[in-house]
Design a protein around this motif. Sequence first.
Motif, PDB file in Angstrom:
ATOM      1  N   ASP A  97       4.431  -8.097   1.492  1.00  0.00           N
ATOM      2  CA  ASP A  97       5.153  -8.772   2.711  1.00  0.00           C
ATOM      3  C   ASP A  97       4.085 -10.007   3.541  1.00  0.00           C
ATOM      4  OD1 ASP A  97       7.201  -7.497   3.061  1.00  0.00           O
ATOM      5  OD2 ASP A  97       6.980  -6.108   4.843  1.00  0.00           O
ATOM      6  N   LYS A  98       2.364  -9.810   3.161  1.00  0.00           N
ATOM      7  CA  LYS A  98       1.692 -10.769   4.160  1.00  0.00           C
ATOM      8  C   LYS A  98       1.826 -11.284   2.596  1.00  0.00           C
ATOM      9  CE  LYS A  98      -2.009 -11.637   6.367  1.00  0.00           C
ATOM     10  NZ  LYS A  98      -1.900 -11.695   8.343  1.00  0.00           N
ATOM     11  N   LEU A  99       1.664 -11.182   1.493  1.00  0.00           N
ATOM     12  CA  LEU A  99       1.343 -11.681   0.452  1.00  0.00           C
ATOM     13  C   LEU A  99       2.981 -13.268   0.239  1.00  0.00           C
ATOM     14  CD1 LEU A  99      -0.153  -9.890  -2.070  1.00  0.00           C
ATOM     15  CD2 LEU A  99      -1.257 -11.873  -1.712  1.00  0.00           C
ATOM     16  N   LEU A 100       3.595 -12.707   0.979  1.00  0.00           N
ATOM     17  CA  LEU A 100       5.039 -13.453   0.880  1.00  0.00           C
ATOM     18  C   LEU A 100       4.298 -14.586   2.521  1.00  0.00           C
ATOM     19  CD1 LEU A 100       7.893 -10.506   0.059  1.00  0.00           C
ATOM     20  CD2 LEU A 100       7.383 -12.990  -1.444  1.00  0.00           C
ATOM     21  N   GLU A 101       4.069 -13.729   2.893  1.00  0.00           N
ATOM     22  CA  GLU A 101       4.371 -14.803   4.370  1.00  0.00           C
ATOM     23  C   GLU A 101       2.819 -15.671   4.260  1.00  0.00           C
ATOM     24  OE1 GLU A 101       2.009 -13.726   7.995  1.00  0.00           O
ATOM     25  OE2 GLU A 101       4.044 -12.445   8.481  1.00  0.00           O
ATOM     26  N   GLU A 102       1.671 -15.258   3.270  1.00  0.00           N
ATOM     27  CA  GLU A 102       0.980 -16.431   3.500  1.00  0.00           C
ATOM     28  C   GLU A 102       1.364 -17.811   2.372  1.00  0.00           C
ATOM     29  OE1 GLU A 102      -1.808 -17.175   4.901  1.00  0.00           O
ATOM     30  OE2 GLU A 102      -1.762 -15.065   5.817  1.00  0.00           O
ATOM     31  N   GLY A 103       2.535 -17.229   0.995  1.00  0.00           N
ATOM     32  CA  GLY A 103       2.853 -17.749   0.494  1.00  0.00           C
ATOM     33  C   GLY A 103       2.418 -18.128  -0.455  1.00  0.00           C
ATOM     34  N   SER A 133      -7.059  -7.782   4.391  1.00  0.00           N
ATOM     35  CA  SER A 133      -6.769  -8.207   5.883  1.00  0.00           C
ATOM     36  C   SER A 133      -5.286  -7.563   6.111  1.00  0.00           C
ATOM     37  CB  SER A 133      -6.148  -9.782   5.820  1.00  0.00           C
ATOM     38  OG  SER A 133      -4.989  -9.710   5.256  1.00  0.00           O
ATOM     39  N   VAL A 134      -4.987  -6.688   4.814  1.00  0.00           N
ATOM     40  CA  VAL A 134      -4.379  -5.518   5.575  1.00  0.00           C
ATOM     41  C   VAL A 134      -5.097  -4.221   6.430  1.00  0.00           C
ATOM     42  CG1 VAL A 134      -2.056  -4.093   5.094  1.00  0.00           C
ATOM     43  CG2 VAL A 134      -2.443  -6.379   4.528  1.00  0.00           C
ATOM     44  N   GLU A 135      -4.290  -3.662   7.469  1.00  0.00           N
ATOM     45  CA  GLU A 135      -5.445  -2.465   7.287  1.00  0.00           C
ATOM     46  C   GLU A 135      -5.318  -1.322   6.961  1.00  0.00           C
ATOM     47  OE1 GLU A 135      -5.482   0.031  12.234  1.00  0.00           O
ATOM     48  OE2 GLU A 135      -4.465  -1.496  11.914  1.00  0.00           O
ATOM     49  N   VAL A 136      -6.052  -0.760   7.136  1.00  0.00           N
ATOM     50  CA  VAL A 136      -6.203   0.326   6.061  1.00  0.00           C
ATOM     51  C   VAL A 136      -5.199   1.285   6.905  1.00  0.00           C
ATOM     52  CG1 VAL A 136      -7.192  -0.190   3.539  1.00  0.00           C
ATOM     53  CG2 VAL A 136      -8.457   0.773   6.140  1.00  0.00           C
ATOM     54  N   PRO A 137      -4.677   2.504   6.014  1.00  0.00           N
ATOM     55  CA  PRO A 137      -4.079   3.718   6.897  1.00  0.00           C
ATOM     56  C   PRO A 137      -5.793   4.661   7.808  1.00  0.00           C
ATOM     57  CG  PRO A 137      -2.705   3.409   5.269  1.00  0.00           C
ATOM     58  CD  PRO A 137      -3.950   2.938   4.749  1.00  0.00           C
ATOM     59  N   GLY A 138      -5.551   4.798   8.514  1.00  0.00           N
ATOM     60  CA  GLY A 138      -6.790   5.264   9.043  1.00  0.00           C
ATOM     61  C   GLY A 138      -6.865   6.877   8.854  1.00  0.00           C
ATOM     62  N   LYS A 139      -7.586   7.659   9.747  1.00  0.00           N
ATOM     63  CA  LYS A 139      -7.654   9.336   9.798  1.00  0.00           C
ATOM     64  C   LYS A 139      -5.760   9.520  10.599  1.00  0.00           C
ATOM     65  CE  LYS A 139     -10.208  13.214  10.980  1.00  0.00           C
ATOM     66  NZ  LYS A 139      -9.938  13.775  10.339  1.00  0.00           N
ATOM     67  N   GLN A 140      -5.033  10.675  10.326  1.00  0.00           N
ATOM     68  CA  GLN A 140      -3.954  10.769  11.683  1.00  0.00           C
ATOM     69  C   GLN A 140      -4.144  12.039  11.538  1.00  0.00           C
ATOM     70  OE1 GLN A 140      -0.215   7.808   9.417  1.00  0.00           O
ATOM     71  NE2 GLN A 140      -2.086   7.416   8.390  1.00  0.00           N
ATOM     72  N   PHE A 141      -4.687  13.141  10.969  1.00  0.00           N
ATOM     73  CA  PHE A 141      -4.960  14.648  11.030  1.00  0.00           C
ATOM     74  C   PHE A 141      -5.536  15.074  11.179  1.00  0.00           C
ATOM     75  CE2 PHE A 141      -0.510  13.902   8.947  1.00  0.00           C
ATOM     76  CZ  PHE A 141       0.270  15.560  10.325  1.00  0.00           C
ATOM     77  N   ASP A 142      -6.262  16.778  12.113  1.00  0.00           N
ATOM     78  CA  ASP A 142      -7.749  16.608  12.126  1.00  0.00           C
ATOM     79  C   ASP A 142      -7.207  18.364  11.667  1.00  0.00           C
ATOM     80  OD1 ASP A 142     -10.410  17.342  12.331  1.00  0.00           O
ATOM     81  OD2 ASP A 142      -9.903  17.784  14.545  1.00  0.00           O
ATOM     82  N   GLY A 143      -7.010  18.884  10.479  1.00  0.00           N
ATOM     83  CA  GLY A 143      -6.716  19.523   9.798  1.00  0.00           C
ATOM     84  C   GLY A 143      -4.992  19.653   9.834  1.00  0.00           C
TER      85      GLY A 143
END
Length: 135
Positions: A116-122, A85-95
Amino acid sequence: MSYNVYLVSSSGLPMDHHAIFIETHESGPKTGYIYQVTGNIQTGMVHGHRQSDIPEDMPDFAGVKKLLGTVEVGDYERVRTVVDSVEVPGKQFDGPKRLGREPLRRCQEWTREAIDKLLEEGVLKPCVTESGEGF
């Protein structure tokens, strides 16, 4: 009964790769499952979870295996749902051209967010140090 959960790193350029390792003993003592993202900031990343041998025995082990806490056996099935459920890092550069102005997100940031999400969800029960603080 519970499984130990670790932050592990493997050698990479320009920075070491970070992942979550849960010691489930699936293939023998100290083996388990890696939860991670794979790819890069040029093309974007995907969830790349897999069964794993002992992290310290891997040729690219970078010397970090930090105990974060534990996951109860009964909660283990929730781990994948939470980390996916944690968004993956997307494309951040074009060349050489940077896309957007948001801070860069790599595997290190995704791993921190997943922990952090695993901790938050218990799901992840943090380690407690002698001073009474968590990891």
